[in-house]
Design a protein around this motif. Structure first.
Motif, PDB file in Angstrom:
ATOM      1  N   ARG A  26       0.856  -1.190   0.000  1.00  0.00           N
ATOM      2  CA  ARG A  26       0.000   0.000   0.000  1.00  0.00           C
ATOM      3  C   ARG A  26       0.900   1.251   0.000  1.00  0.00           C
ATOM      4  NH1 ARG A  26      -3.844   2.656   3.579  1.00  0.00           N
ATOM      5  NH2 ARG A  26      -5.078   4.014   2.241  1.00  0.00           N
ATOM      6  N   ILE A  27       0.804   2.049  -1.058  1.00  0.00           N
ATOM      7  CA  ILE A  27       1.649   3.232  -1.242  1.00  0.00           C
ATOM      8  C   ILE A  27       1.082   4.398  -0.444  1.00  0.00           C
ATOM      9  CG2 ILE A  27       2.523   4.897  -2.923  1.00  0.00           C
ATOM     10  CD1 ILE A  27       2.207   2.543  -5.015  1.00  0.00           C
ATOM     11  N   LEU A  28       1.944   5.020   0.382  1.00  0.00           N
ATOM     12  CA  LEU A  28       1.515   6.142   1.223  1.00  0.00           C
ATOM     13  C   LEU A  28       1.976   7.497   0.691  1.00  0.00           C
ATOM     14  CD1 LEU A  28       2.179   4.734   4.822  1.00  0.00           C
ATOM     15  CD2 LEU A  28       0.038   4.717   3.530  1.00  0.00           C
ATOM     16  N   ALA A  29       3.089   7.521  -0.035  1.00  0.00           N
ATOM     17  CA  ALA A  29       3.619   8.788  -0.562  1.00  0.00           C
ATOM     18  C   ALA A  29       4.730   8.487  -1.564  1.00  0.00           C
ATOM     19  CB  ALA A  29       4.172   9.659   0.572  1.00  0.00           C
ATOM     20  N   PHE A  30       4.909   9.404  -2.523  1.00  0.00           N
ATOM     21  CA  PHE A  30       6.030   9.254  -3.457  1.00  0.00           C
ATOM     22  C   PHE A  30       6.296  10.569  -4.165  1.00  0.00           C
ATOM     23  CE2 PHE A  30       2.208   8.098  -5.817  1.00  0.00           C
ATOM     24  CZ  PHE A  30       2.365   8.673  -7.065  1.00  0.00           C
ATOM     25  N   ASN A  31       7.485  10.678  -4.760  1.00  0.00           N
ATOM     26  CA  ASN A  31       7.852  11.830  -5.573  1.00  0.00           C
ATOM     27  C   ASN A  31       8.179  11.346  -6.985  1.00  0.00           C
ATOM     28  OD1 ASN A  31      10.409  10.694  -5.384  1.00  0.00           O
ATOM     29  ND2 ASN A  31      11.157  12.179  -3.879  1.00  0.00           N
ATOM     30  N   GLU A  32       8.840  12.170  -7.784  1.00  0.00           N
ATOM     31  CA  GLU A  32       9.129  11.787  -9.175  1.00  0.00           C
ATOM     32  C   GLU A  32      10.035  10.561  -9.233  1.00  0.00           C
ATOM     33  OE1 GLU A  32       8.785  11.315 -12.893  1.00  0.00           O
ATOM     34  OE2 GLU A  32       7.734  13.018 -12.005  1.00  0.00           O
ATOM     35  N   ARG A  33      11.053  10.516  -8.354  1.00  0.00           N
ATOM     36  CA  ARG A  33      11.914   9.328  -8.338  1.00  0.00           C
ATOM     37  C   ARG A  33      11.131   8.098  -7.870  1.00  0.00           C
ATOM     38  NH1 ARG A  33      15.452  13.299  -6.572  1.00  0.00           N
ATOM     39  NH2 ARG A  33      14.915  12.846  -4.405  1.00  0.00           N
ATOM     40  N   GLY A  34      10.193   8.323  -6.968  1.00  0.00           N
ATOM     41  CA  GLY A  34       9.340   7.229  -6.536  1.00  0.00           C
ATOM     42  C   GLY A  34       8.490   6.702  -7.678  1.00  0.00           C
ATOM     43  N   ARG A  35       8.021   7.607  -8.519  1.00  0.00           N
ATOM     44  CA  ARG A  35       7.253   7.189  -9.701  1.00  0.00           C
ATOM     45  C   ARG A  35       8.134   6.345 -10.626  1.00  0.00           C
ATOM     46  NH1 ARG A  35       2.666   9.345 -12.105  1.00  0.00           N
ATOM     47  NH2 ARG A  35       2.774  11.323 -10.978  1.00  0.00           N
ATOM     48  N   GLU A  36       9.417   6.713 -10.712  1.00  0.00           N
ATOM     49  CA  GLU A  36      10.346   5.934 -11.539  1.00  0.00           C
ATOM     50  C   GLU A  36      10.551   4.517 -10.971  1.00  0.00           C
ATOM     51  OE1 GLU A  36      12.925   9.879 -12.973  1.00  0.00           O
ATOM     52  OE2 GLU A  36      13.800   8.405 -11.598  1.00  0.00           O
ATOM     53  N   ILE A  37      10.586   4.411  -9.641  1.00  0.00           N
ATOM     54  CA  ILE A  37      10.688   3.082  -9.022  1.00  0.00           C
ATOM     55  C   ILE A  37       9.471   2.248  -9.389  1.00  0.00           C
ATOM     56  CG2 ILE A  37      10.746   1.804  -6.840  1.00  0.00           C
ATOM     57  CD1 ILE A  37      12.167   4.260  -5.596  1.00  0.00           C
ATOM     58  N   LEU A  38       8.292   2.842  -9.275  1.00  0.00           N
ATOM     59  CA  LEU A  38       7.051   2.120  -9.572  1.00  0.00           C
ATOM     60  C   LEU A  38       6.974   1.737 -11.050  1.00  0.00           C
ATOM     61  CD1 LEU A  38       4.607   4.265  -7.410  1.00  0.00           C
ATOM     62  CD2 LEU A  38       5.347   1.909  -6.955  1.00  0.00           C
ATOM     63  N   ALA A  39       7.458   2.620 -11.918  1.00  0.00           N
ATOM     64  CA  ALA A  39       7.458   2.312 -13.356  1.00  0.00           C
ATOM     65  C   ALA A  39       8.384   1.139 -13.659  1.00  0.00           C
ATOM     66  CB  ALA A  39       7.876   3.552 -14.150  1.00  0.00           C
ATOM     67  N   ALA A  40       9.573   1.148 -13.033  1.00  0.00           N
ATOM     68  CA  ALA A  40      10.532   0.047 -13.242  1.00  0.00           C
ATOM     69  C   ALA A  40       9.987  -1.262 -12.689  1.00  0.00           C
ATOM     70  CB  ALA A  40      11.861   0.392 -12.576  1.00  0.00           C
ATOM     71  N   SER A  41       9.182  -1.156 -11.639  1.00  0.00           N
ATOM     72  CA  SER A  41       8.646  -2.346 -10.969  1.00  0.00           C
ATOM     73  C   SER A  41       7.430  -2.933 -11.669  1.00  0.00           C
ATOM     74  CB  SER A  41       8.269  -1.982  -9.523  1.00  0.00           C
ATOM     75  OG  SER A  41       7.586  -3.022  -8.890  1.00  0.00           O
ATOM     76  N   LYS A  42       6.803  -2.164 -12.528  1.00  0.00           N
ATOM     77  CA  LYS A  42       5.495  -2.548 -13.083  1.00  0.00           C
ATOM     78  C   LYS A  42       5.467  -3.953 -13.666  1.00  0.00           C
ATOM     79  CE  LYS A  42       1.701  -0.540 -15.697  1.00  0.00           C
ATOM     80  NZ  LYS A  42       1.235   0.610 -16.519  1.00  0.00           N
ATOM     81  N   SER A  43       6.484  -4.318 -14.412  1.00  0.00           N
ATOM     82  CA  SER A  43       6.499  -5.637 -15.065  1.00  0.00           C
ATOM     83  C   SER A  43       7.216  -6.704 -14.228  1.00  0.00           C
ATOM     84  CB  SER A  43       7.176  -5.535 -16.439  1.00  0.00           C
ATOM     85  OG  SER A  43       8.529  -5.130 -16.284  1.00  0.00           O
ATOM     86  N   LYS A  44       7.775  -6.290 -13.064  1.00  0.00           N
ATOM     87  CA  LYS A  44       8.569  -7.215 -12.262  1.00  0.00           C
ATOM     88  C   LYS A  44       7.966  -7.499 -10.882  1.00  0.00           C
ATOM     89  CE  LYS A  44      12.872  -5.706 -14.488  1.00  0.00           C
ATOM     90  NZ  LYS A  44      14.212  -5.120 -14.276  1.00  0.00           N
ATOM     91  N   ALA A  45       7.012  -6.693 -10.470  1.00  0.00           N
ATOM     92  CA  ALA A  45       6.427  -6.845  -9.131  1.00  0.00           C
ATOM     93  C   ALA A  45       5.704  -8.181  -9.007  1.00  0.00           C
ATOM     94  CB  ALA A  45       5.479  -5.697  -8.845  1.00  0.00           C
ATOM     95  N   ARG A  46       5.843  -8.797  -7.828  1.00  0.00           N
ATOM     96  CA  ARG A  46       5.212 -10.097  -7.583  1.00  0.00           C
ATOM     97  C   ARG A  46       3.943 -10.001  -6.744  1.00  0.00           C
ATOM     98  NH1 ARG A  46      10.686 -10.959  -7.341  1.00  0.00           N
ATOM     99  NH2 ARG A  46      10.795 -10.887  -5.059  1.00  0.00           N
ATOM    100  N   ILE A  47       3.643  -8.800  -6.247  1.00  0.00           N
ATOM    101  CA  ILE A  47       2.379  -8.525  -5.579  1.00  0.00           C
ATOM    102  C   ILE A  47       1.888  -7.176  -6.088  1.00  0.00           C
ATOM    103  CG2 ILE A  47       2.877  -9.879  -3.497  1.00  0.00           C
ATOM    104  CD1 ILE A  47       3.669  -7.272  -2.079  1.00  0.00           C
ATOM    105  N   PRO A  48       0.594  -6.875  -5.979  1.00  0.00           N
ATOM    106  CA  PRO A  48       0.117  -5.571  -6.458  1.00  0.00           C
ATOM    107  C   PRO A  48       0.567  -4.430  -5.546  1.00  0.00           C
ATOM    108  CG  PRO A  48      -1.686  -6.824  -5.482  1.00  0.00           C
ATOM    109  CD  PRO A  48      -0.517  -7.749  -5.547  1.00  0.00           C
ATOM    110  N   PHE A  49       0.867  -3.292  -6.147  1.00  0.00           N
ATOM    111  CA  PHE A  49       1.199  -2.067  -5.420  1.00  0.00           C
ATOM    112  C   PHE A  49       0.248  -0.975  -5.886  1.00  0.00           C
ATOM    113  CE2 PHE A  49       5.021  -4.551  -5.066  1.00  0.00           C
ATOM    114  CZ  PHE A  49       5.513  -4.253  -3.809  1.00  0.00           C
ATOM    115  N   ALA A  50      -0.389  -0.272  -4.953  1.00  0.00           N
ATOM    116  CA  ALA A  50      -1.348   0.758  -5.317  1.00  0.00           C
ATOM    117  C   ALA A  50      -1.573   1.689  -4.134  1.00  0.00           C
ATOM    118  CB  ALA A  50      -2.676   0.127  -5.760  1.00  0.00           C
ATOM    119  N   VAL A  51      -2.195   2.828  -4.401  1.00  0.00           N
ATOM    120  CA  VAL A  51      -2.501   3.791  -3.337  1.00  0.00           C
ATOM    121  C   VAL A  51      -3.843   3.503  -2.677  1.00  0.00           C
ATOM    122  CG1 VAL A  51      -1.117   5.596  -4.418  1.00  0.00           C
ATOM    123  CG2 VAL A  51      -3.555   5.460  -4.922  1.00  0.00           C
TER     124      VAL A  51
END
Length: 400
Positions: free
Chosen positions: A326-351
Motif C-alpha cells: 500500500r503506497i503512502l507517498a512518493f515523488n518523481e523518483r518514486g514514480r520511476e521506481i514504480l514504473a521500473a517495478s510494473k512488469s517485475k512486481a510479484r504482488i500488487p502495489f497501489a494507493v
C-alpha cells in the motif's frame, strides 16, 4: 539507477535518519524506497503522528517512495517485522540493496554473528529451552547460548540495532533474495537512550519529551526543521497520539475477553492468556502491564499483544506474507521506481486500499485489519479522528 530499501518507523524522523539516508546516497543509491510502520509501531505503541503525515514528511526528507508495513507485522516480533518488510521490498522486483543502521557498522561481523545464531538455534535448542524454563525470554536465552559459543557474536547481538540488522539479513537469506545488505554505523545516541548528545537523540527520548513536555522546544535541534514545525502544528490541532488515550478501551478489551479469545492472539503462548485474563482487575494500563510482565514477557511484547487483541489480529494473520504493497507517498523518483517495478512486481502495489482489498481473500483480510487499526488509532489522538480515514486519505505525491 540503484534502488535502496530502508525499513523504518520514523516515529519521528530525526537527525540520525538524515545521516542514514545521506550515507545510503553516498553508497550509490539514486532512489530510496522506505517500508514504514503504519499507525502502530513495533514497541507496542501508537505512532506519534499518523502514517500519512509521516510518509509525506519522509518523502520531503529524503525518501522517494513510502510503502506501508501491514499492522500485524508492525505489532509482531522483530523476526516477523523484518520478514514482512523484506518481503514487500523483494516483491517490488527492482530493489538492489537493503540499507539499515547498526551499532557495529560491519556487514562481515553481522554475517558471522548470524552464522553463530543459526548454529545455536539448530544445535543447542534444548539448552535454549532449559534457560527459557527458568523464565527468560527467547532472545535472552539465545544470547546466553551464543555467548558460550562465541563471545564476540554475543557482544554484537546484545545491541538492539545489531540484532534487528541480523533479522533483516536472515529474512533476505530465507527469501533467497538478490537484495544486498548494506549497513550504516549508528551515530552517538543509542536505541532508546535517555541521554542525547549535541547532534543526535534517540526517537524514544524525543517522543518522551514531546509527550511529557507538550512542547518541542527542548528537542528541536535533534529534528529537521520541517518535522519540528509539523509536530508543533500537530499539537495545536490535536493530532499527536498517545497510547494513554487508549487506556480505557484496552482495559475494556482485556476485561471482556476470555482466556480462549486471548489465546488466539499472535505471540500468546505458555499460558500467557491466563496471566493476561487474570489482570482484568487492573485499574490502569500501567498496572495491567506490570501485573503481566515478568522475565519472560517484556513490556513491548505485552503491549503488542493487548493492541493486537484490541484490533483483532489472530495467530493465522501472520501465516501469510503481505499480499500487497500500500503506497503512502512518493515523488518523481518514486514514480520511476514504480514504473521500473510494473512488469517485475510479484504482488500488487497501489494507493487505494479499497482496490487492493479486491485482489485476493488474503488482501481483503489485511485491509480489514488496517482500516480497523486506523479507526482505533483515531481515538489515541488529542482530537478524535473520524472513522474510515484510510478510505479518504489523500496520498502525498510530491513532484516538486
Amino acid at each position: 539507477m540503484k534502488i535502496s530499501g530502508i525499513i523504518c518507523e520514523y516515529n519521528p524522523f530525526h537527525n540520525g535518519h538524515i545521516y542514514h539516508i545521506d550515507q545510503t546516497r553516498r553508497n550509490g543509491a539514486t532512489h530510496i524506497v522506505a517500508v514504514m510502520s503504519g499507525n502502530f509501531v513495533q514497541r507496542g505503541d501508537a505512532a506519534i503522528m499518523d502514517k500519512f503525515e509521516r510518509a509525506k514528511l519522509a518523502v520531503r526528507s529524503g525518501a522517494d517512495l513510502v510503502i506501508e508495513l501491514p499492522v500485524q507485522y508492525c505489532l509482531s516480533s522483530a523476526e516477523n517485522f523484518a520478514a514482512g518488510a523484506v518481503h514487500i521490498l523483494d516483491s517490488l522486483g527492482v530493489v538492489d540493496e537493503l540499507s539499515f543502521g547498526s551499532e557495529c557498522g560491519d556487514i562481515v561481523r553481522l554475517r558471522k554473528a548470524l552464522d553463530v545464531i543459526s548454529e545455536a538455534a539448530a544445535t543447542h535448542s534444548e539448552e535454549i529451552k532449559q534457560i527459557m524454563e527458568k523464565g527468560y525470554t527467547y532472545p535472552r536465552a539465545l544470547t546466553s547460548v551464543v555467548n558460550g559459543l562465541d563471545p564476540r557474536a554475543g557482544a554484537i547481538i546484545s545491541e538492539p540495532n545489531n540484532l534487528l540488522a541480523i533479522e533483516y539479513m536472515k529474512a533476505l537469506e530465507k527469501s533467497v533474495s538478490a537484495i544486498e545488505p548494506f549497513t550504516v554505523k549508528r551515530q552517538s545516541a543509542s536505541h532508546d537512550s535517555e541521554v542525547p548528545d549535541d547532534e543526535f537523540a534517540s526517537a524514544s527520548y524525543i517522543r518522551k519529551k514531546i509527550i511529557e513536555d507538550r512542547d518541542i522546544s527542548s528537542v528541536r535541534r535533534y529534528l529537521p526543521f520541517m518535522w519540528a514545525e509539523e509536530i508543533a502544528a500537530a499539537y495545536k490541532s490535536g493530532n499527536i497520539a498517545s497510547l494513554k488515550r487508549l487506556e480505557r478501551v484496552m482495559l475494556y478489551k482485556v476485561r471482556t475477553s476470555s482466556p480462549e479469545e486471548i489465546a488466539e492472539v499472535y505471540d500468546v503462548a505458555q499460558g500467557l492468556e491466563y496471566r493476561i485474563a487474570g489482570a482484568k482487575f487492573a485499574n490502569s494500563l500501567e498496572e495491567l502491564l506490570f501485573t503481566v510482565k515478568n522475565k519472560r514477557y517484556t513490556m513491548a511484547r505485552i503491549r503488542r499483544i493487548i493492541l493486537s487483541l484490541l484490533i483483532g489480529i489472530k495467530k493465522d494473520d501472520l501465516d501469510v506474507l503481505p499480499p500487497y504493497g500500500r503506497i503512502l507517498a512518493f515523488n518523481e523518483r518514486g514514480r520511476e521506481i514504480l514504473a521500473a517495478s510494473k512488469s517485475k512486481a510479484r504482488i500488487p502495489f497501489a494507493v487505494s486500499i479499497a482496490k487492493l482489498a479486491e485482489t485476493s481473500p488474503a488482501a481483503k483480510r489485511f485491509a480489514e485489519l488496517e482500516i480497523r487499526a486506523s479507526d482505533i488509532y483515531g481515538l489515541a489522538l488529542g482530537a478524535i479522528n473520524s472513522a474510515q480515514k484510510d478510505y479518504r486519505a489523500k496520498i502525498m505525491i510530491d513532484m516538486e
